[in-house]
Motif scaffolding. Sequence first.
Motif, PDB file in Angstrom:
ATOM      1  N   ARG A  13     -14.860   4.952  -6.734  1.00  0.00           N
ATOM      2  CA  ARG A  13     -14.838   4.863  -5.209  1.00  0.00           C
ATOM      3  C   ARG A  13     -13.282   4.403  -4.991  1.00  0.00           C
ATOM      4  O   ARG A  13     -12.916   5.003  -3.828  1.00  0.00           O
ATOM      5  CB  ARG A  13     -15.795   3.652  -4.972  1.00  0.00           C
ATOM      6  N   CYS A  14     -12.714   3.710  -5.665  1.00  0.00           N
ATOM      7  CA  CYS A  14     -11.376   3.094  -4.977  1.00  0.00           C
ATOM      8  C   CYS A  14     -10.242   2.867  -6.297  1.00  0.00           C
ATOM      9  O   CYS A  14     -10.842   2.437  -7.234  1.00  0.00           O
ATOM     10  CB  CYS A  14     -11.506   1.854  -4.235  1.00  0.00           C
ATOM     11  N   ILE A  15      -9.160   3.074  -5.951  1.00  0.00           N
ATOM     12  CA  ILE A  15      -8.111   2.532  -6.679  1.00  0.00           C
ATOM     13  C   ILE A  15      -7.327   1.345  -5.934  1.00  0.00           C
ATOM     14  O   ILE A  15      -7.029   1.727  -4.829  1.00  0.00           O
ATOM     15  CB  ILE A  15      -7.056   3.594  -7.226  1.00  0.00           C
ATOM     16  N   VAL A  16      -7.366   0.187  -6.397  1.00  0.00           N
ATOM     17  CA  VAL A  16      -6.567  -1.042  -5.854  1.00  0.00           C
ATOM     18  C   VAL A  16      -5.406  -1.373  -6.305  1.00  0.00           C
ATOM     19  O   VAL A  16      -5.337  -1.436  -7.555  1.00  0.00           O
ATOM     20  CB  VAL A  16      -7.484  -2.126  -5.784  1.00  0.00           C
ATOM     21  N   LYS A  17      -4.307  -1.431  -5.595  1.00  0.00           N
ATOM     22  CA  LYS A  17      -2.990  -1.672  -6.212  1.00  0.00           C
ATOM     23  C   LYS A  17      -2.870  -3.394  -5.692  1.00  0.00           C
ATOM     24  O   LYS A  17      -3.039  -3.769  -4.745  1.00  0.00           O
ATOM     25  CB  LYS A  17      -1.970  -1.058  -5.598  1.00  0.00           C
TER      26      LYS A  17
END
Lengths: 329, 329
Positions: A13-17
Amino acid sequence: MEQKETCFAKRVRCIVKLGGAAITSKHKLETIDEENLKEVSSHLRQAFVPDSTSANVLGMDWSRRPGQSEAPSFVDDFSDQPAGDSESFIVVHGAGSFGHFQASMSGVHKGGLSRPLVKAGFVATRISVTSLNLEIVRALAREGIPSIGMSPFSCGWSTCQRNMTKADISMVIKAIDYGFIPVLHGDAVLDTLQECTILSGDVIIRHLAAELKPEFVVFLTDVLGVYDRPPAEPGAVLIQEIAVREDGSWSVVKPKLEDTSKPVEFTVAAHDTTGGMVTKITEAAMIAKLGIDVYITKAATEHSVKALSGILKGGIPDDWLGTAIRYMS
Amino acid sequence: MEQKETCFAKRVRCIVKLGGAAITSKHKLETIDEENLKEVSSHLRQAFVPDSTSANVLGMDWSRRPGQSEAPSFVDDFSDQPAGDSESFIVVHGAGSFGHFQASMSGVHKGGLSRPLVKAGFVATRISVTSLNLEIVRALAREGIPSIGMSPFSCGWSTCQRNMTKADISMVIKAIDYGFIPVLHGDAVLDTLQECTILSGDVIIRHLAAELKPEFVVFLTDVLGVYDRPPAEPGAVLIQEIAVREDGSWSVVKPKLEDTSKPVEFTVAAHDTTGGMVTKITEAAMIAKLGIDVYITKAATEHSVKALSGILKGGIPDDWLGTAIRYMS
């Protein structure tokens, strides 16, 4: 890019930095901003672990707490029923006040492992960034997020003249398929041409985004987003939306800037002296070009909660403070 | 076993197993035996870093020390001349009072990641063992050993019904070729049949020994070696030399035991209740069968110094206290 196994079942769903500046005290050597890290971890839980509340969290860091001799008692809290899995996401974090000092003192990014200072700096940098990684994994685990630390060096990722050449992501995919949340980080890695260098978190994100095609990418930083000039300057305007075109060029959509003759590149370059925003925009534009929305916003705020929830995909509300970078066909 | 790159330039001199019991306080949760760890690290430096003395060590852990706000000053100590590399060796450590608690409370070794307790235990176990790994890497780096922590999980190693099936050691080889000392550990890993399990340090050593053919292997433990009965029992005799034959069978060479009708398997099995010695002997015998000498001895003693130096290859002196397990053709 080399890759072994590309098939995977779960859509990410998401890649978070997690920006280094957002979770560490930038000017205090190897000091975590505990309050921000706790808040960010809680926001990640709320966004990606369905039905979780701060009251029903089942912590996964069972380590002894400082000053105590016993482990926390907890096992009875785990019902033996299969639990709802968290949505798939990946965390990549920067170094902040960890690693930078060791890397810059020794010049690890410039290579040359036969020099004792560079070799020692490589070892020292890895010790520093992996200790930050461990603390972030712990913070996420305490929020009930099944986080798994994975170092790019150990994953076998390497570069050639600082460009990523080898990045087998099969283990990242496997971890996701088994329901874990991989936590990666900027790392000192081997380089086939200059022996060693620093692989940044932003480059890792771009690679993972290209391979895994997440629904969206969120950069959590210590400022609200990208401004048309350094935010401390009078009249600095937050750029809320940037459109990226097929050819990679990009322009500001919102707000309408007064001086439209002024190229955005210039205004962002001016900002770079205070926060490395040029790299961030360039990386973000490359991700957006793949059709993946990128949101840059301030960690541990209501704006980051909105970005992580995914509701911005439907449109950017006027009261959302941050920078959305999106593909415009 | 899958493997990508088998060619390597540097012969590995030694694989060292740091027993969990030797470097942690066995009965105190997540507590390192700092004194032993420091002593062992110093012995490893003396054995494998030529011309090093405690006075000329160039520390490679540049982290902030607790209670200090500044990093240690050191950079001027590194001359810019190429330094004599350390001999190639690999450290694999056990868990001791780290990890075992988390793994046994949740049953990670039995698999079943759909159970919330097992999944949480997997995360908690990895947090605990990687935190021990970081401290061991730090201790070695402080002795000027260019140590690099590498987690089996991140390396992509996995098992099938608890037997190692996938263990790409190309990154271990590459780290060695670039002059680093890999520090691996027993870890929670994915299992294709039961979803997850514990991969022990001893199994890792056997695999690495078979692939890399080191000159010798040293197990550093908290007892002097293998006895003919539990060492606390009156009259327990330290077995100094065991011969392993082509067919895998083994027998005591030294000292001559009085009751030769008593099978060694039995006496070792009796010992197993107090220290897992059967597994150790079985693993050691499999390594010795490859023609690689195995020395089991007590960490942080003069006997371990002798074992690490490699002089036992020429013959076992009468005053050496430990157990040598060697191939007899």
